[in-house]
Design a protein around this motif. Structure first.
Motif, PDB file in Angstrom:
ATOM      1  N   ALA A  48      -2.182   2.207  -9.195  1.00  0.00           N
ATOM      2  CA  ALA A  48      -2.023   3.645  -9.003  1.00  0.00           C
ATOM      3  C   ALA A  48      -2.560   4.410 -10.218  1.00  0.00           C
ATOM      4  CB  ALA A  48      -0.555   3.971  -8.758  1.00  0.00           C
ATOM      5  N   LEU A  71      -5.264   4.491   3.248  1.00  0.00           N
ATOM      6  CA  LEU A  71      -5.187   5.041   1.903  1.00  0.00           C
ATOM      7  C   LEU A  71      -6.592   5.246   1.330  1.00  0.00           C
ATOM      8  CD1 LEU A  71      -3.413   6.010  -0.382  1.00  0.00           C
ATOM      9  CD2 LEU A  71      -3.222   3.674  -1.210  1.00  0.00           C
ATOM     10  N   ARG A 105       3.707   1.448  -1.400  1.00  0.00           N
ATOM     11  CA  ARG A 105       4.202   1.579  -2.769  1.00  0.00           C
ATOM     12  C   ARG A 105       3.131   2.172  -3.685  1.00  0.00           C
ATOM     13  NH1 ARG A 105       5.895  -3.596  -4.906  1.00  0.00           N
ATOM     14  NH2 ARG A 105       5.167  -4.619  -3.012  1.00  0.00           N
ATOM     15  N   VAL A 106       1.873   1.786  -3.444  1.00  0.00           N
ATOM     16  CA  VAL A 106       0.793   2.389  -4.227  1.00  0.00           C
ATOM     17  C   VAL A 106       0.742   3.895  -3.953  1.00  0.00           C
ATOM     18  CG1 VAL A 106      -1.707   2.464  -4.616  1.00  0.00           C
ATOM     19  CG2 VAL A 106      -0.573   0.264  -4.312  1.00  0.00           C
ATOM     20  N   LYS A 108     -11.400  12.563  -3.478  1.00  0.00           N
ATOM     21  CA  LYS A 108     -12.422  12.470  -4.504  1.00  0.00           C
ATOM     22  C   LYS A 108     -13.613  13.372  -4.163  1.00  0.00           C
ATOM     23  CE  LYS A 108     -14.572  10.819  -8.080  1.00  0.00           C
ATOM     24  NZ  LYS A 108     -14.138  11.214  -9.418  1.00  0.00           N
ATOM     25  N   LEU A 134      -7.849  -2.641  -1.955  1.00  0.00           N
ATOM     26  CA  LEU A 134      -8.087  -1.194  -2.017  1.00  0.00           C
ATOM     27  C   LEU A 134      -9.100  -0.857  -3.113  1.00  0.00           C
ATOM     28  CD1 LEU A 134      -7.237   1.709  -1.095  1.00  0.00           C
ATOM     29  CD2 LEU A 134      -5.509   1.632  -2.890  1.00  0.00           C
ATOM     30  N   ALA A 157       3.459   5.592  -5.779  1.00  0.00           N
ATOM     31  CA  ALA A 157       3.145   5.692  -7.210  1.00  0.00           C
ATOM     32  C   ALA A 157       2.087   6.768  -7.469  1.00  0.00           C
ATOM     33  CB  ALA A 157       2.679   4.339  -7.732  1.00  0.00           C
ATOM     34  N   LEU A 158       1.162   6.927  -6.536  1.00  0.00           N
ATOM     35  CA  LEU A 158       0.132   7.956  -6.689  1.00  0.00           C
ATOM     36  C   LEU A 158       0.743   9.352  -6.583  1.00  0.00           C
ATOM     37  CD1 LEU A 158      -2.794   6.376  -4.633  1.00  0.00           C
ATOM     38  CD2 LEU A 158      -2.804   6.862  -7.090  1.00  0.00           C
ATOM     39  N   VAL A 206      -9.771   9.340  -9.696  1.00  0.00           N
ATOM     40  CA  VAL A 206      -9.860  10.426  -8.709  1.00  0.00           C
ATOM     41  C   VAL A 206      -9.874  11.781  -9.416  1.00  0.00           C
ATOM     42  CG1 VAL A 206      -8.637  11.586  -6.825  1.00  0.00           C
ATOM     43  CG2 VAL A 206      -8.877   9.100  -6.809  1.00  0.00           C
ATOM     44  N   ARG A 207      -9.068  11.896 -10.495  1.00  0.00           N
ATOM     45  CA  ARG A 207      -8.995  13.167 -11.207  1.00  0.00           C
ATOM     46  C   ARG A 207     -10.288  13.487 -11.948  1.00  0.00           C
ATOM     47  NH1 ARG A 207      -3.595  12.285 -12.626  1.00  0.00           N
ATOM     48  NH2 ARG A 207      -2.248  13.429 -11.202  1.00  0.00           N
ATOM     49  N   LEU A 228      -8.064   8.698  -0.192  1.00  0.00           N
ATOM     50  CA  LEU A 228      -8.534   8.802  -1.571  1.00  0.00           C
ATOM     51  C   LEU A 228      -9.981   9.273  -1.628  1.00  0.00           C
ATOM     52  CD1 LEU A 228      -6.833   5.625  -3.044  1.00  0.00           C
ATOM     53  CD2 LEU A 228      -6.317   8.004  -3.614  1.00  0.00           C
ATOM     54  N   LEU A 229     -10.803   8.764  -0.699  1.00  0.00           N
ATOM     55  CA  LEU A 229     -12.205   9.175  -0.681  1.00  0.00           C
ATOM     56  C   LEU A 229     -12.315  10.662  -0.368  1.00  0.00           C
ATOM     57  CD1 LEU A 229     -13.916   6.111   1.021  1.00  0.00           C
ATOM     58  CD2 LEU A 229     -13.921   6.757  -1.404  1.00  0.00           C
ATOM     59  N   ARG A 257       2.292  10.379  -9.603  1.00  0.00           N
ATOM     60  CA  ARG A 257       1.302  10.832 -10.591  1.00  0.00           C
ATOM     61  C   ARG A 257       0.661  12.149 -10.156  1.00  0.00           C
ATOM     62  NH1 ARG A 257       1.652   5.594 -11.285  1.00  0.00           N
ATOM     63  NH2 ARG A 257       1.488   4.799 -13.404  1.00  0.00           N
ATOM     64  N   GLY A 258       1.192  12.742  -9.115  1.00  0.00           N
ATOM     65  CA  GLY A 258       0.745  14.080  -8.735  1.00  0.00           C
ATOM     66  C   GLY A 258      -0.427  14.124  -7.776  1.00  0.00           C
ATOM     67  N   LEU A 259      -0.839  12.990  -7.230  1.00  0.00           N
ATOM     68  CA  LEU A 259      -1.924  13.041  -6.240  1.00  0.00           C
ATOM     69  C   LEU A 259      -1.327  13.322  -4.859  1.00  0.00           C
ATOM     70  CD1 LEU A 259      -4.440  10.139  -6.961  1.00  0.00           C
ATOM     71  CD2 LEU A 259      -4.599  12.550  -7.574  1.00  0.00           C
ATOM     72  N   VAL A 269       1.163  -2.707  -8.609  1.00  0.00           N
ATOM     73  CA  VAL A 269       1.181  -1.403  -7.949  1.00  0.00           C
ATOM     74  C   VAL A 269       1.002  -0.285  -8.974  1.00  0.00           C
ATOM     75  CG1 VAL A 269       2.702   0.214  -6.744  1.00  0.00           C
ATOM     76  CG2 VAL A 269       2.532  -2.159  -5.967  1.00  0.00           C
ATOM     77  N   GLU A 270       1.728  -0.399 -10.086  1.00  0.00           N
ATOM     78  CA  GLU A 270       1.674   0.645 -11.102  1.00  0.00           C
ATOM     79  C   GLU A 270       0.276   0.764 -11.721  1.00  0.00           C
ATOM     80  OE1 GLU A 270       3.742   3.091 -12.120  1.00  0.00           O
ATOM     81  OE2 GLU A 270       4.840   2.470 -10.316  1.00  0.00           O
ATOM     82  N   ILE A 287       0.819  -1.206   0.000  1.00  0.00           N
ATOM     83  CA  ILE A 287       0.000   0.000   0.000  1.00  0.00           C
ATOM     84  C   ILE A 287       0.861   1.269   0.000  1.00  0.00           C
ATOM     85  CG2 ILE A 287      -1.429   1.357   1.611  1.00  0.00           C
ATOM     86  CD1 ILE A 287      -2.939  -0.535  -0.395  1.00  0.00           C
TER      87      ILE A 287
END
Lengths: 288, 282, 268
Positions: free
Chosen positions: B273, A274, A252-253, A282, B251, A256-257, B280-281, A278-279, A260-262, B269-270, A250
């Protein structure tokens, strides 16, 4: 603060004076608070096994000290056995140490060595069996008739029956299947919550440590690489990965997020954590 | 299409104590494993997955039904060596499958048994050790190696038979994460580069992520069978079988329940994500 | 610690001593032992000690490792020495006390006995130090292969030996682990009388045996999976072949034995 176990500048060198001389543990210091659940993580060969065998006096430090309730455990070498009753150590694959004809007798081995007899002995055995989730009908069976997971519980009970103040567990779930792992860890968590015993958990599994420990010690090449709460340690995920260690999936997720700019918190290490972040993202809230 | 292994209503029971009914560990398994595929067999302890593996090279013989290895019936005693040479087996405990106390001698064990000429043994040993990335350890003593290295030696010992298929019977269960990664990347490479069929028996869900096919065993039968994405999508069913799903799928599953439109089959994972970031965006 | 046991340990190297054919080395050790038992004078023992010293030098195995190998048998050496020293009857009593008496013959016998055991052990150990167990068993199998005609299961016996050698370190490690685990449960292996000490071994021996049986079972399956079906039709990665150096070494060995016998014949 109430320190129960303290390791001071501990060094252990094997094969002194030969070409094979090497330090398995070098200048390690840390303290364990009463009632704490401390996770210890590191590669094979990072010094974990050597370290924990110092905590109950199976190994004697080459330099440095181990203090149990403020007292050097080697102050009276003749009484080192008393330390072993107070700091219970459960080795990896402990089911291989079972030897008695019945589960009851095997669990009784430790408390008997302690000098317990009669009702006190019986009580210690039954209580330990109950704590690890063994039923009365198991007690008269031969340990070798039980399943792998049950054997491991018997071995664990054999140490718990000594009623140690500190319990050190080396890879308690190694080789078990997911259900077996989760059951045993739930048992250990309950035990920790109800008895208040201090627990040191050595594990390869970052996920297991993340879910259970309230503080983590990371070992690398005989030294402490980092220590802190799970959030503090996993926030340094990149460093852990660079050191060749795992981080929870998690985390690592989350990393990675972020790539991606989150804007998620890098210190997150549970699915629930997590998910909540995320919720919140959103639903229009900022990062929490 | 050619088949590596085929089972037909395969049944197997371990001998029971006197007066007791035998307990069936396999109760009717029909499977076809294609040549060159990478198959992961999952299941909790006692699901029959290890028993199944041991019928693939005639260590265990069917009590009912058949197992065919490249068309050869495992019940035919005269084909025993041919079958075992085609399907190599790596077991759980690395210490209990290494025969010799020098790496090269251990790897040479199977070709020696097969009567391969000396020069050919040399070539096979060197090739096998290279294939598992252990060529620096030719003359080392195996008991001084790490768990992952020992298992790679065991794999080399099997590769030296030049088999078409390698079965790993919980071969990663006793390893630390580093050892597991070593073994996994080794068998993935063998599958990719040499076209060797790999059947990996495990209870570590994450080892199934990169497989071509995942088979989930339960109570002696095949319960689920499909690509990793197809199998792991069945979150509730897997949990009911005493298995976990990767945290990524967990998740995604939770987010879907909260009404987010994420796919359930982004295992890695990639991918996970990427899928989340997109949703989400939006 | 149990790990300090050097029995059957092999020190890899690339000296002549390492490169000799294992069969040559086994035969040389047989010659060496015969010579030791023929030796009956300080001159002969001096010669044997010199031979060993040269071999040690050639093999580049440290003298320290060899001496360390004597440790486990130290008790036997001292015991035999004392027995010979104190109980040998004969002329020229040098010292006596009760049933004990030291005679000149006794002194001589004791010295010879101690020398013989020490040289014997160090010589044999030198062979195991310079020969990998696998080539040792290989050599033995080839040397004894003639016995197959008399239905002696030579291949099986040497296979048993090499597996035993292979598992010594594993079982020693296991013993260490089990001991630590039982110590962690308060087991006491040090104090108590002999009976209590023997009883304290049960918690070690039971798990050790169970584990050894489990290992044997798994190993047998693993061997079968790798197409093991006895010695028939087996080929070898390393085929033994006598070289010129082997003939030279064997000739030298025979000459030394002849020398020792000659010394004895001359009454020296």
């Amino acid at each position: 603060m109430n320190t129960i176990l303290q390791v001071e500048r501990l060094t252990h060198t094997y094969s002194v004076g030969t070409p094979f001389q090497r330090s398995a543990v070098e200048d390690i210091s840390f303290a364990v608070e009463r009632g704490e659940f401390l996770g210890i993580i590191g590669h094979t060969g990072s010094g974990k096994s050597t370290l924990i065998q110092h905590l109950n006096g199976l190994l004697r430090p080459t330099a440095g000290r181990v203090l149990l309730e403020g007292k050097d455990i080697w102050a009276e070498p003749k009484k080192i056995r008393n330390v072993r009753f107070q700091v219970g150590l459960v080795f990896q694959y402990p089911e291989y140490q079972l030897f008695e004809e019945t589960v009851y007798k095997d669990i009784a081995f430790g408390p008997k060595n302690q000098g317990k007899t009669g009702d006190a002995l019986d009580h210690a055995v039954r209580e330990a069996a109950r704590l690890v989730g063994l039923r009365d009908e198991h007690l008269d069976k031969s340990p070798f008739e039980l399943s792998g997971g049950q054997k491991r519980r018997v071995a664990l009970a054999g140490v718990l029956a000594m009623e140690p103040k500190v319990l050190v567990l080396d890879e308690p779930t190694a080789g078990l299947d997911p259900a077996g792992r989760e059951n045993l860890m739930a048992n250990i968590r309950d035990f920790h919550r109800n008895q208040g015993t201090t627990i040191l958990l050595v594990s390869h599994s970052m996920d297991e440590i993340a879910r259970n420990a309230n503080r983590i010690l990371v070992l690398k090449s005989a030294r402490i690489l980092m220590s802190g709460t799970p959030a503090e340690v996993f926030a340094r995920g990149e460093e852990l990965l660079a050191a060749g260690l795992d981080v929870p999936q998690i985390t690592r997720v989350a990393m990675a997020l972020r790539d991606r700019g989150l804007p998620v918190d890098p210190a997150v290490y549970t699915v629930e954590g997590l998910e909540a972040q995320l919720l919140a993202l959103k639903r229009g809230g900022g990062p929490c | 299409m050619s088949d590596m292994i085929e089972t037909e209503s395969l049944r197997f029971a371990y001998p029971a104590d006197e007066g007791q009914k035998p307990v069936y560990a396999l109760r009717g398994v029909d499977l076809t494993i294609e040549k060159g595929s990478f198959v992961v067999v999952l299941g909790h302890n006692g699901s029959g997955k290890s028993t199944l593996a041991k019928t693939f090279n005639a260590v265990l013989l069917p009590a009912g039904g058949k197992v065919y290895v490249e068309g050869m019936d495992t019940l035919d005693q005269s084909l025993l060596l041919a079958i075992r040479q085609r399907v190599g087996m790596v077991f759980q405990n690395p210490d209990n499958q290494i025969v010799a106390n020098v790496v090269e001698e251990d790897v040479a064990f199977a070709p020696e048994n097969l009567g391969v000429p000396t020069e050919e043994i040399r070539r096979r040993v060197d090739d096998a050790l290279k294939a598992v990335g252990m060529d620096e350890f030719v003359t080392h003593a195996p008991h001084l190696l790490s768990g992952g290295q020992k298992q790679r030696i065991a794999i080399a010992g099997v590769i030296a038979m030049e088999p078409d298929c390698v079965v790993l019977d919980e071969a990663t269960a006793m390893l630390d994460p580093v050892g597991r990664r070593e073994v996994l990347s080794t068998v993935h490479r063998l599958n990719r580069e040499k076209g060797i069929t790999v059947i990996l028996i495990t209870h570590h869900m994450d080892e199934a992520e990169e497989a071509d096919r995942v088979i989930v065993m339960n109570d002696g039968r095949v319960e689920l069978d499909g690509t990793p994405a197809e199998v792991f999508r069945q979150v509730t069913r897997l949990r009911r079988l005493g298995l976990t799903v990767p945290d990524t799928v967990d998740l995604l599953d939770r987010l879907r329940r909260e009404g987010l439109e994420v796919p359930l089959d982004a295992l890695s994972v990639e991918d996970c994500a990427a899928a989340i970031a997109e949703t989400v965006r939006s | 610690m149990l790990k300090d046991i050097t029995l059957g340990q092999y020190f890899p190297g690339n000296t002549v001593a390492h490169r000799l054919d294992p069969r040559t080395k086994i035969l040389l050790v047989v010659l060496y032992i015969t010579a030791l038992f023929c030796a009956g004078s300080f001159a002969a023992y001096g010669l044997m000690a010199a031979v060993l010293a040269v071999c040690v030098r050639v093999s580049r195995v440290g003298l320290r490792a060899l001496v360390k190998g004597l440790k486990p048998v130290l008790f036997i050496i001292v015991f035999t020495g004392l027995l010979n020293l104190l109980f040998t009857p004969g002329e020229g009593i040098l010292w006596a006390w009760g049933p004990f008496h030291v005679t000149e013959t006794g002194l001589r016998n004791a010295a010879f006995m101690v020398l013989r055991i020490m040289l014997l052990i160090m010589g044999t150990f030198l062979m195991t130090y310079t020969t990998s167990p696998i080539s040792l068993t290989d050599g033995l199998e080839r040397l004894l292969s003639g016995l197959k005609r008399f239905h002696v299961p030579v291949h099986e016996l040497t296979m048993i030996m090499s597996i035993a050698l292979r598992f010594i370190p594993t079982l020693i490690e296991e013993t260490d682990k089990i001991m630590s685990a039982q110590k962690a449960r308060g087991a006491d292996f040090e104090s108590g009388n002999l009976m209590e000490k023997a009883r304290a071994l049960v918690p070690i021996l039971v798990p050790l045996f169970i584990s050894a049986f489990r290992r044997a079972d798994e190993l047998a399956t693993a061997m079968e999976c790798r197409c093991y079906h006895g010695g028939e039709g087996r080929t070898k990665l390393h085929v033994l072949q006598y070289q010129r150096r082997d003939y030279a070494a064997l000739t030298l060995g025979v000459l030394i034995l002849a020398g020792v016998i000659a010394l004895r014949a001359c009454g020296l």
